[in-house]
Write a protein that holds these residues in place. Sequence first.
Motif, PDB file in Angstrom:
ATOM      1  N   SER C  74       3.068 -15.573 -17.825  1.00 14.55           N
ATOM      2  CA  SER C  74       4.063 -15.596 -18.810  1.00 14.55           C
ATOM      3  C   SER C  74       5.598 -16.271 -18.525  1.00 14.55           C
ATOM      4  CB  SER C  74       4.556 -14.034 -18.767  1.00 14.55           C
ATOM      5  OG  SER C  74       5.243 -13.601 -17.463  1.00 14.55           O
ATOM      6  N   TYR C  75       5.637 -16.901 -17.356  1.00 14.75           N
ATOM      7  CA  TYR C  75       6.795 -17.681 -17.240  1.00 14.75           C
ATOM      8  C   TYR C  75       6.555 -18.997 -18.314  1.00 14.75           C
ATOM      9  CZ  TYR C  75      11.059 -19.453 -14.908  1.00 14.75           C
ATOM     10  OH  TYR C  75      12.165 -20.193 -14.757  1.00 14.75           O
ATOM     11  N   PRO C  76       8.004 -19.614 -18.827  1.00  8.76           N
ATOM     12  CA  PRO C  76       7.738 -20.710 -19.532  1.00  8.76           C
ATOM     13  C   PRO C  76       7.070 -21.754 -18.979  1.00  8.76           C
ATOM     14  CG  PRO C  76       9.875 -19.632 -19.926  1.00  8.76           C
ATOM     15  CD  PRO C  76       9.201 -18.875 -18.646  1.00  8.76           C
ATOM     16  N   ILE C  77       6.491 -22.687 -19.693  1.00  4.76           N
ATOM     17  CA  ILE C  77       5.981 -24.114 -19.254  1.00  4.76           C
ATOM     18  C   ILE C  77       6.808 -25.009 -18.735  1.00  4.76           C
ATOM     19  CG2 ILE C  77       4.707 -25.930 -20.086  1.00  4.76           C
ATOM     20  CD1 ILE C  77       3.148 -24.266 -21.799  1.00  4.76           C
ATOM     21  N   GLY C 154       5.499 -23.886 -12.408  1.00  4.86           N
ATOM     22  CA  GLY C 154       6.017 -23.108 -13.595  1.00  4.86           C
ATOM     23  C   GLY C 154       4.979 -22.209 -14.310  1.00  4.86           C
ATOM     24  N   GLY C 155       4.980 -21.748 -15.372  1.00  6.38           N
ATOM     25  CA  GLY C 155       4.095 -20.847 -15.913  1.00  6.38           C
ATOM     26  C   GLY C 155       3.183 -21.521 -17.178  1.00  6.38           C
ATOM     27  N   LEU C 156       2.511 -20.510 -17.793  1.00  6.64           N
ATOM     28  CA  LEU C 156       1.777 -20.977 -18.963  1.00  6.64           C
ATOM     29  C   LEU C 156       2.427 -20.343 -20.402  1.00  6.64           C
ATOM     30  CD1 LEU C 156      -1.803 -20.122 -17.604  1.00  6.64           C
ATOM     31  CD2 LEU C 156      -0.692 -22.348 -17.684  1.00  6.64           C
ATOM     32  N   GLY C 157       3.319 -19.791 -20.220  1.00  7.07           N
ATOM     33  CA  GLY C 157       4.257 -19.161 -21.360  1.00  7.07           C
ATOM     34  C   GLY C 157       3.402 -18.379 -22.257  1.00  7.07           C
ATOM     35  N   ALA C 158       2.410 -17.578 -21.738  1.00  6.65           N
ATOM     36  CA  ALA C 158       1.664 -16.659 -22.593  1.00  6.65           C
ATOM     37  C   ALA C 158       2.366 -15.294 -22.431  1.00  6.65           C
ATOM     38  CB  ALA C 158       0.163 -16.874 -22.111  1.00  6.65           C
ATOM     39  N   HIS C 159       1.792 -14.228 -23.230  1.00 11.33           N
ATOM     40  CA  HIS C 159       2.346 -13.003 -23.187  1.00 11.33           C
ATOM     41  C   HIS C 159       2.024 -12.134 -22.075  1.00 11.33           C
ATOM     42  CE1 HIS C 159       2.994  -8.926 -24.911  1.00 11.33           C
ATOM     43  NE2 HIS C 159       3.629  -9.595 -25.889  1.00 11.33           N
ATOM     44  N   PRO C 160       3.265 -11.361 -21.641  1.00 15.45           N
ATOM     45  CA  PRO C 160       3.170 -10.719 -20.564  1.00 15.45           C
ATOM     46  C   PRO C 160       1.898  -9.904 -20.256  1.00 15.45           C
ATOM     47  CG  PRO C 160       5.283 -10.814 -21.116  1.00 15.45           C
ATOM     48  CD  PRO C 160       4.474 -11.606 -22.312  1.00 15.45           C
ATOM     49  N   VAL C 161       1.594  -9.428 -21.160  1.00 15.49           N
ATOM     50  CA  VAL C 161       0.399  -8.209 -21.462  1.00 15.49           C
ATOM     51  C   VAL C 161      -0.938  -8.996 -20.678  1.00 15.49           C
ATOM     52  CG1 VAL C 161      -1.050  -6.775 -22.583  1.00 15.49           C
ATOM     53  CG2 VAL C 161       1.232  -6.405 -22.653  1.00 15.49           C
ATOM     54  N   VAL C 218      11.244 -16.674  -8.669  1.00 15.32           N
ATOM     55  CA  VAL C 218      11.129 -17.011 -10.065  1.00 15.32           C
ATOM     56  C   VAL C 218      12.093 -16.098 -10.892  1.00 15.32           C
ATOM     57  CG1 VAL C 218       9.707 -17.814 -11.918  1.00 15.32           C
ATOM     58  CG2 VAL C 218       8.897 -17.960  -9.643  1.00 15.32           C
ATOM     59  N   SER C 219      12.769 -16.515 -11.834  1.00 16.53           N
ATOM     60  CA  SER C 219      13.279 -15.326 -12.801  1.00 16.53           C
ATOM     61  C   SER C 219      14.025 -16.450 -14.184  1.00 16.53           C
ATOM     62  CB  SER C 219      14.207 -14.436 -12.234  1.00 16.53           C
ATOM     63  OG  SER C 219      15.316 -15.113 -11.779  1.00 16.53           O
ATOM     64  N   PRO C 220      14.212 -15.822 -15.016  1.00 22.70           N
ATOM     65  CA  PRO C 220      13.849 -14.544 -15.526  1.00 22.70           C
ATOM     66  C   PRO C 220      12.285 -14.520 -16.184  1.00 22.70           C
ATOM     67  CG  PRO C 220      15.206 -15.585 -17.177  1.00 22.70           C
ATOM     68  CD  PRO C 220      15.116 -16.396 -16.120  1.00 22.70           C
ATOM     69  N   ILE C 221      11.696 -13.337 -15.916  1.00 24.83           N
ATOM     70  CA  ILE C 221      10.330 -13.407 -16.439  1.00 24.83           C
ATOM     71  C   ILE C 221      10.182 -12.396 -17.620  1.00 24.83           C
ATOM     72  CG2 ILE C 221       7.869 -12.400 -15.681  1.00 24.83           C
ATOM     73  CD1 ILE C 221       8.896 -12.938 -12.816  1.00 24.83           C
ATOM     74  N   PRO C 222       9.754 -13.043 -18.612  1.00 24.58           N
ATOM     75  CA  PRO C 222       9.898 -12.377 -19.796  1.00 24.58           C
ATOM     76  C   PRO C 222       9.239 -10.948 -20.020  1.00 24.58           C
ATOM     77  CG  PRO C 222       8.257 -14.001 -20.110  1.00 24.58           C
ATOM     78  CD  PRO C 222       8.917 -13.918 -18.817  1.00 24.58           C
TER      79      PRO C 222
END
Lengths: 234, 334, 427
Positions: C74-77, C154-161, C218-222
């Motif tokens: 969920s973290y942004p790309i 980094g992240g993939l920017g997908a939905h946290p669920v 790592v923060s902020p996580i959505p």
Amino acid sequence: MALIELKHVVGGYGGAPILNGVNMAIEQSDIGVIVGPNGAGKSTTLKAIFGLLKVTGGTIEFLGENVVNSLPDTLVPKGLSFVPQEKNVFTSMTVEENLEMGAFTRRDDFSETMAWVYAMFPVLAEKRRQPAGELSGGQRQMVAMGRALMSKPKLLMLDEPSAGLSPRYVIEIFETIVRVNKEGVGILMVEQNARQALAFASKGFVLAQGQNRFTGTGAELIADPEVAKSFLGG
Amino acid sequence: MTEFVFFINQVVISGAVLGCIYALGAVGITLIFGILRFAHFAHSELMTSGAFFAFLLAALFASWGVVTPIPLGFVVLPLAMVLSAIFALGIDKGFYAPLRQRGARPVVLLIASIGVTLMVQGLIRLFFGAGSYSFFETETKDVFRIDTSFLGSTRPLVITEPQLLMIVVTLVSVLALHFFLTRSRLGKAMRAMADNADLAQVSGINTALVVRVTWIVAGALACMAGTMLALDVTLKPDLAFNIIIPIFAAAIVGGLGQAYGAIAGGLLIGFAESLAVFNWTMVLRPLNAVLPEWLQLPATLALVPTEYKLTVAFVILVVVLLVRPTGIFKGASS
Amino acid sequence: MIQRSLTLFAGLFVLILVVGWLMGLPFTSSRLVEAAAYSLIALGLNIQWGYGGLFNFGIMGFLMLGGFAVTFISYPINPQFWGSDGPWMLGRALIAFAAGALLVIGARKSERIGIRGKWKGFVTVLAWFVAYCVYRSQIDPAAAYIEANAGFVGGLGAHPVLGWLFGGVLAAGIAFIVGKIALGLRTDYLAIATIGISEIIRALIKNMDWLTRGTLTVSPIPWPTPLPQDYQATGSDMFSSLLLARGGFLLLALLVLGAAMWLISRAYAGPWGRMMRAIRDNHIAAASMGKNVTARQLEIFVFGSVLMGIGGAMLVSFTQIFDPSSYQPINHTFLIWVMIIVGGAGNNWGAVFGAVLIWLVWVVSEPLAKVIFDYVSFWSSNAGWGAIPEIESRSAQMRVFVLGLVITIALRYAPKGLIPEAVRREG
């Protein structure tokens, strides 16, 4: 006064009692043999005497003293000894150390007793430095008996001493038991080889469903047709 | 030769020191397992609290103006060991004995030992905070630098006074333990009970006494290990909690219930850890002169990066469990 | 039995009200969301220990896996990473890993080409060593390069669920491997083995800076639900936006928890549950009746770990920060055990009850201890004995002691827990 006297002993492992009134009396000169079908409470009787299960009724008098529910560490110094049927040696310890453990409750010099045990079982003297786990079944049984004799007991209790032994060893063990008895140790044992054991028993007890069914000398019981039919396999 | 001396400093000495600590801790765990049949998790807290006993006693003696040629923390060790043994007996009486009497399964005792771990650690932190203490606030830590120039080395052999003491003390206590277990009446009774608890009871061995002796021995050895560790590094509330995994690994690798196995396991894991993080470039650097340009050694060439030191013990543990589940010395099987 | 449970839950409700009244609504609402996540984790352990009789001292590792998973998903790309040589180098490391794995598998099957006994052992060890070196030769420079040029992947920017789900999947994968290795061991060994595995997971996540940023956090996580800031943007005031946002998160968490409980109790009431109980109570008898005990135990271990992974992911989502060094065995493994022991192993309601109660005790004992210390300190300084120094840090440690005390008391006086397992009559 009898060496040991059980009067109407009731007991079990919690839940329904397994012993429902067992009566027994043994003199120091006696060899007592308990026979009976599986589940009759033969081994349970020995364990009840030795405080390994809960006795809820009756009395057990050893030399006139009530010892109901006493634990082994008080019974052994009084002169009681017990050889369990299975796992009756310390496998990782040497033969000599096994014997020493039998004398744990004695604070005096027990070297004489040890010599006496080695004289009785010469093969053990040869293997004194060997771990007991490396011995054969018959030799282990000797270690177990030797360990029990190290406390100089007045009464030696054995739970199926011949179980799992070859016929040659069965005879040897029985001969040893008679010899121990001649040296002034009372014997109370449970046996599956009923006919063979009753042959040299001065007292025999047939138990069934936790109660005495027949009591007499070994010869009397063998001769009794009813005992022979129901309990000695015809 | 310089490289060889470096190897001795980094691997042999530090491995031996680590191994001694693990061995002393693992012996206690293995004895308790042999007698009471449960994995005593709170052993780390016996070690830490033992070190704090020694620390308090040393501080007390120092305040009386006692000055000794060897570290005070070491001089008060026998007293601290007595205190630790009493402490261990108290823990057993307060927390484990009631559960045993109820006939609780060993795994319940294992969970109870977690509770004890938390309580003791909470208490230590309550009184001493989370910071670290040194036994050498007022004294100096002697460092022996043995000149090895006669061997052609430019580096001295370095060993500190606590490290030297630790190796000596471990040797002495292992010998003492050996004689206790093989010569004394109670030591033999301990082995008998570990071998076959039912038969020990039938033989008339006072099993309650054996249990008490076990706690005394385990508590005293834990105190020794904790204090020696605190003398070598610093004293902090999670002193031993952090190394409980390698200690358990040592006990299991050696075969649970086997006192000698635990010592061997402790040394094995101690040496393996120091060897795994050892930087081989330091030893092999002379090769750079012979090696071609493209095959120069990197600045660090260790089997495992230092951050992963703790995992070494565990990997050894897993391999041993898979290859020989009873441990090297054939302890309780799975 | 039911009456007792209802009374206990009513008591818990009152306790929540008291905490809410004393500590304020913002504090309490946060703690309740965390309690919901911990309930899910406790359910996971309840399946493993209460249902399956399997010891797991490695809960911390599974929580970290969940936390890492949700961070990664969920973290942004990070465009810096994707624009650099990083992905290419990581790809090479992956190929090296695969080659190493093939080598090891090949060595293990080397008897086909006539290598046996000692030689096979030697070849296997050699293969492991070569594979390890090959992998290290690729991953080390890749890690250094990424850390230097892009910070981390980094992240993939997908939905946290989705991240929560991935947390469950990741935990399941690791649990499968762990279970394969360790489940055959006796309980004490299993305890040590799982604790060791969780330490390895912690060491990896903490030190693989290129993937997790390690101690840099790592923060902020959505959030999966609207944040308080989003409500404020539409004109709500501070207080109600905070409550609305947390209420939304709590609702989602309760939804997941409810679904998990419904699924578990359905499965446990059916034939699968009957088999589980049979295996736990007497696995030798169950095995002799032809049940595949090891496979069932593996199932249960994986299933329980999935819930732990999801719960761990939820916790990280909620706090919005993934800090590998904040994970401690005391807070993340033993705490869960206390929840289960106090609540009642083998009973889902007991697990939830224990989780909420112990979490409240855990978070409240610090301020409570501080109040007590302040009071004693005030009294003792008045009596001329001086004040207690460092009250802040001491009261933080108090909760560890309280936790230990609670578990030992529970074991001694309520060994089956406050809401014990219902004894079922098996036909």
